[in-house]
Each structure stands twice: as C-alpha cells, then as structure tokens.
Design an enzyme around this catalytic site. Structure first.
Site, mmCIF file in Angstrom:
data_model
loop_
_atom_site.group_PDB
_atom_site.id
_atom_site.type_symbol
_atom_site.label_atom_id
_atom_site.label_comp_id
_atom_site.label_asym_id
_atom_site.label_seq_id
_atom_site.Cartn_x
_atom_site.Cartn_y
_atom_site.Cartn_z
ATOM 1 N N LYS A 31 -14.849 2.365 14.855
ATOM 2 C CA LYS A 31 -13.615 1.558 14.808
ATOM 3 C C LYS A 31 -13.014 1.414 16.200
ATOM 4 C CE LYS A 31 -11.425 1.701 10.948
ATOM 5 N NZ LYS A 31 -10.760 2.330 9.836
ATOM 6 N N LYS A 79 -12.457 -2.281 17.741
ATOM 7 C CA LYS A 79 -11.118 -2.813 18.022
ATOM 8 C C LYS A 79 -10.870 -2.939 19.522
ATOM 9 C CE LYS A 79 -9.302 -1.991 13.645
ATOM 10 N NZ LYS A 79 -8.384 -2.736 12.819
ATOM 11 N N ASN A 110 0.859 -1.198 0.000
ATOM 12 C CA ASN A 110 0.000 0.000 0.000
ATOM 13 C C ASN A 110 0.892 1.244 0.000
ATOM 14 O OD1 ASN A 110 0.499 0.876 2.843
ATOM 15 N ND2 ASN A 110 -0.402 -1.131 3.265
ATOM 16 N N PRO A 118 -3.767 -11.347 10.722
ATOM 17 C CA PRO A 118 -4.153 -11.048 12.103
ATOM 18 C C PRO A 118 -4.355 -9.544 12.264
ATOM 19 C CG PRO A 118 -1.830 -11.680 11.961
ATOM 20 C CD PRO A 118 -2.417 -11.918 10.615
ATOM 21 N N ASP A 119 -5.385 -9.142 12.990
ATOM 22 C CA ASP A 119 -5.580 -7.721 13.293
ATOM 23 C C ASP A 119 -4.795 -7.433 14.575
ATOM 24 O OD1 ASP A 119 -6.450 -5.206 14.164
ATOM 25 O OD2 ASP A 119 -8.333 -5.418 13.050
ATOM 26 N N ILE A 120 -3.625 -6.839 14.394
ATOM 27 C CA ILE A 120 -2.685 -6.678 15.511
ATOM 28 C C ILE A 120 -3.267 -5.747 16.581
ATOM 29 C CG2 ILE A 120 -0.299 -6.099 16.118
ATOM 30 C CD1 ILE A 120 0.331 -6.371 13.057
ATOM 31 N N PHE A 157 -4.775 3.899 14.624
ATOM 32 C CA PHE A 157 -4.930 4.924 13.600
ATOM 33 C C PHE A 157 -6.062 4.496 12.665
ATOM 34 C CE2 PHE A 157 -1.433 8.135 13.348
ATOM 35 C CZ PHE A 157 -0.859 7.831 14.575
HETATM 36 N N1 CTP Z 1 -4.268 -2.687 12.087
HETATM 37 C C1 CTP Z 1 -3.560 -3.736 12.638
HETATM 38 N N2 CTP Z 1 -3.556 -4.960 12.042
HETATM 39 C C2 CTP Z 1 -4.262 -5.171 10.913
HETATM 40 C C3 CTP Z 1 -4.997 -4.112 10.352
HETATM 41 C C4 CTP Z 1 -4.975 -2.876 10.957
HETATM 42 O O1 CTP Z 1 -2.909 -3.530 13.659
HETATM 43 N N3 CTP Z 1 -4.250 -6.351 10.355
HETATM 44 C C5 CTP Z 1 -4.306 -1.406 12.783
HETATM 45 C C6 CTP Z 1 -3.602 -0.294 12.052
HETATM 46 O O2 CTP Z 1 -2.245 -0.202 12.451
HETATM 47 C C7 CTP Z 1 -4.394 0.927 12.500
HETATM 48 C C8 CTP Z 1 -5.799 0.411 12.589
HETATM 49 O O3 CTP Z 1 -5.651 -0.978 12.859
HETATM 50 O O4 CTP Z 1 -4.028 1.359 13.796
HETATM 51 C C9 CTP Z 1 -6.534 0.592 11.293
HETATM 52 O O5 CTP Z 1 -7.592 -0.240 11.283
HETATM 53 P P1 CTP Z 1 -8.236 -0.793 9.943
HETATM 54 O O6 CTP Z 1 -9.478 -1.512 10.320
HETATM 55 O O7 CTP Z 1 -7.263 -1.530 9.115
HETATM 56 O O8 CTP Z 1 -8.479 0.555 9.305
HETATM 57 P P2 CTP Z 1 -8.849 0.818 7.907
HETATM 58 O O9 CTP Z 1 -7.923 0.194 6.941
HETATM 59 O O10 CTP Z 1 -9.019 2.301 7.899
HETATM 60 O O11 CTP Z 1 -10.193 -0.055 7.967
HETATM 61 P P3 CTP Z 1 -11.502 0.014 7.173
HETATM 62 O O12 CTP Z 1 -11.228 -0.857 6.020
HETATM 63 O O13 CTP Z 1 -12.467 -0.573 8.170
HETATM 64 O O14 CTP Z 1 -11.739 1.451 6.914
#
Ligand code: CTP
Length: 398
Positions: free
Chosen positions: A337, A341, A208, A303-305, A323
């Site tokens: 969000k 989270k 990205n 994984p969503d960290i 963020f």
């Molecule tokens: N994040 C994370 N691990 C992931 C995805 C996101 O830790 N696999 C964290 C990012 O570092 C950031 C936040 O989650 O702090 C962003 O969330 P995310 O849901 O990914 O945001 P967007 O991409 O803006 O999501 P959306 O598609 O719901 O708009």
C-alpha cells in the site's frame, strides 16, 4: 521560554505538592508569571505562606473568599491565564474535572475556563490503575486536557509503579509544548480523521465504523508538540481536540476539497477511513418503496486523497503518513500500500476481529517506512498517537 506567560498553578492535596514549590521557581526562571491556587487539602502539605513567598504573587485559596471575588472573579482568574497547570493532579481533582464538579475554587476555575489545561497526576499506583481513574483519564484526554506523567518509581507510600508526579523540569517542558514551544513549533500539520458519510438520498447514507478516536489522538499529540494542526474530520463519535483548527466535512469529496484548501503543510497524516465509493447519483428526494422492487444503487469511485497528495508534483508535504487497516499479512499488505499510494509512512493496524481494536481503546501498530517495518507493542491509542507525533517531529527536524 515562557516569557511573560501567565500560568495559573493549581496545587492539589498530595505529598507531591512539595515539588510544586520547585515548579514555581522553574517556571519563573523561564520568565513565566505564576499565580498559585491551593486546594484545602494542599494546605495540609504546603503552607500558603511558603507558596505566596515563592510566587511573589497573591495566592488564591477558597471559592468563598469575598475579597478575592471582589478583586477578581473566578471566571476572570481562570481565563486571564495563558495556561492552567494542575500539579499535583490528584485522583480527586481528576474525578471532579472529568465529571464537571465545581464545589471548590480549584474545580470551579477548571470548569469555568477556556484556557488550555495541563495536568501532572500524582497518586498511589493502585489509585492510578483503578478503573475509575482510567475512565476519568480517558474522558479528560477526550476533553482536550493535556497530561505529563505520571512517572514510574518508588512512591512516598512505599509502593512501586506509575503514580509519581513528573519532575518540575518535565512539567516545564510540557508547559512550553502546551504553549506551542515544542519541537513542532512553526510546523503546519494536516490531519484527516473519522469516517465519511456518502448520501443515498436526503435521509440515508453509507458509512463505516470508524470512531475517529485515533485521528483525534494524533491531532492532539501533534498539537501538544507545538504543531499548528488543521484537523479535517468526518462525522466522528469522539469530539475534536481543543486547540486545533477544525474543519468538519461529511463526504469524501468534501474531505478532499478541505485538504486542498488546507495545503500547503509540512506534514500530512491521513487517518480518516474514507469511503472508497459514493452513490453515483444520490437522489435529492427520499427513495420510496415501490412495486418495482428495490432501487439499484450505482457507485462511483471517490478521490483517493492520500494517493493524490502523496503524488503532488507541486506542494507535496515533506512527510506524508497514511493509515492502513489490515486483517492479515499486515506487513506485506501495508508495504504494498505504501508503494501504491506513494506516501512516506504507513501506520498499519491489525483490525482482525479477535484483536478487538476496531472501536476499542487500544491499537497494535506496525509502522512501515522506507527502512522497513517497525512493530510497536500493543498500546493505548493515545500512546500510539504520542509515539507517532514524536517520530514525525524527529523526521521533520532532520
Ligand atoms: N484514503 C484516502 N482517500 C480515500 C481512501 C483512503 O485518503 N479515498 C487514505 C486513508 O485515509 C488511509 C489510507 O488511504 O490513510 C487507507 O488506504 P485504503 O486503500 O483505503 O486502505 P484500505 O481501506 O485498508 O484499502 P484496501 O481496501 O486496499 O485494504
């Protein structure tokens, strides 16, 4: 306190050099040992005699002074210090530092050192605002140089605006913070930053547009307040800041593992743009064009960290900051969000294309906390980082 800290004070040639005499005293009051270096231009504003009398130390004046070279080489001089303070940091000194010029003692010391450097700029407001100085400032911040000031006010040249050197006590406070005596001293803070790269095959990956600029600025600002920062970064465009523990990763899974290894922490700031998906079965051979048409890529969720750390039953950092990049209904989406989270704060950025924020140097932030939404004015990413770091320090103090 700065007890027995060795500070190399580089005094540049500007009217604010007179304040450096007081700065020497103030640093000594805190227990620091100050070794002054005068540029040639500085000698037009303060005399070597007054500086050396105040410092009670030998002062250094010129690169080609053979006695000095015999006593202590410039490399050793710059490295034996715990901190280098440049005050006043003139436009000329900043330009030399930004381009790596080494044509006098001060600039050579600054190029030869691996010691943290703190600059207190002082110059005419037009010079401070000039695009060249802006570029140099940005470069120096990216190089890990710390700054205090300049302040805004009446200037010796009769103009008004930003350009006045910070007061000696402000510089002392910044020196203490640079040496790890700030409000976050003793606090461990984890910061994730940059994009992740998810491999398709050995030569291709999904990525990205994150440059990692905001995450690096946050790590630098936290470290400037004295935090012990672990910086877990994907392949970013900007270099990691100096003085933090850097863990380089490539994929979301590696970032997740690195975060686990870095815990426990007092606070976690998750600024990385983590890929939500990876290619389920990345090929270990290069995919070839074939008559069967295009390869079908299957995805698996990463994984969503942030979510995982926010919801840790055991070892959750006291403050978890996520963020969110949004293009519309920023407050509404970011508030949802935060709840989804389970983090404490969300730093929401408006990244709609007309803002120019994605990949730019500025950011428009709304901070979502339990108390609601706080809309910050649009500002430079470094200013956002400083404000966020200060709020983190305040929150951890409570
Ligand atoms: N994040 C994370 N691990 C992931 C995805 C996101 O830790 N696999 C964290 C990012 O570092 C950031 C936040 O989650 O702090 C962003 O969330 P995310 O849901 O990914 O945001 P967007 O991409 O803006 O999501 P959306 O598609 O719901 O708009």
């Amino acid at each position: 306190m700065l007890a027995s800290k060795r500070i190399l004070l580089i005094i540049g040639g500007g009217i604010a050099a007179y304040k450096s005499l007081d700065l020497i005293r103030r640093l000594q009051d805190r227990g620091a040992v100050v070794t002054p270096v005068l540029t040639r231009a500085a000698e037009e504003f303060v005399t070597p005699l007054s500086v050396s009398a105040l410092a009670g130390e030998k002062i250094y004046r010129d690169l080609f002074d053979l006695t000095d070279e015999a006593e202590m080489g410039h490399i050793q001089l710059s490295r034996s210090a715990d901190l280098i303070v440049v005050a006043p940091a003139t436009a000329d000194l900043m330009a030399k530092m930004a381009t790596g010029l080494a044509n006098d003692l001060a600039s050579t010391l600054l190029l030869a050192t691996d010691t943290p450097v703190l600059c207190a700029p002082a110059m005419n407001v037009r010079m401070w605002d000039h695009p060249a100085t802006r570029r140099n400032l940005e470069q120096l911040q990216a190089d890990g140089i710390r700054f205090v000031g300049p302040n805004e006010g009446d200037m010796a040249c009769g103009e008004y605006g930003p350009g006045r050197m910070s007061e000696p006590l402000e510089i002392v406070a910044a020196a203490e913070a640079a040496l790890g005596h700030g409000p976050l001293r003793g606090k461990r803070v984890l910061v994730t930053s940059g994009p992740t790269h998810e491999p398709i095959d050995p030569v291709r990956y999904i990525a990205n547009r994150s440059s990692g600029a905001q995450g690096a600025a946050v790590a630098r600002a936290l470290s400037a307040l004295g935090a012990d920062v672990v910086f877990v970064t994907g392949p970013a465009d900007v270099p990691p800041p100096q003085g933090v523990q850097v863990v380089q990763v490539e994929t979301a899974q590696q970032m997740s593992d690195a975060v686990d290894a870095a815990l426990p922490a007092d606070a976690g700031v998750f600024a990385a743009a983590v890929a939500d998906w990876r290619v389920a079965s990345a090929s270990d051979r290069k995919l070839k064009k074939s008559r069967d048409g295009m390869p079908a890529l299957e995805f698996a969720e990463n994984p969503d960290i942030l979510k995982r750390v926010s919801q840790l039953a055991d070892g959750r950092p006291a403050l978890v900051v996520g963020f969110a990049a949004e293009t519309d209904d920023v407050v509404e989406h970011a508030t949802a969000k935060r709840a989804r989270k389970g983090c404490d704060w969300i730093v929401a950025n408006d990244v709609s294309p007309e803002t120019g924020i994605m990949g730019g140097s500025e950011n428009a932030v709304t901070l979502i906390t339990e108390q609601g939404a706080e809309i910050w004015p649009r500002m430079d990413k470094h200013a956002v980082a400083k404000r966020l770091a200060q709020q983190i320090a305040d929150a951890l103090e409570d």
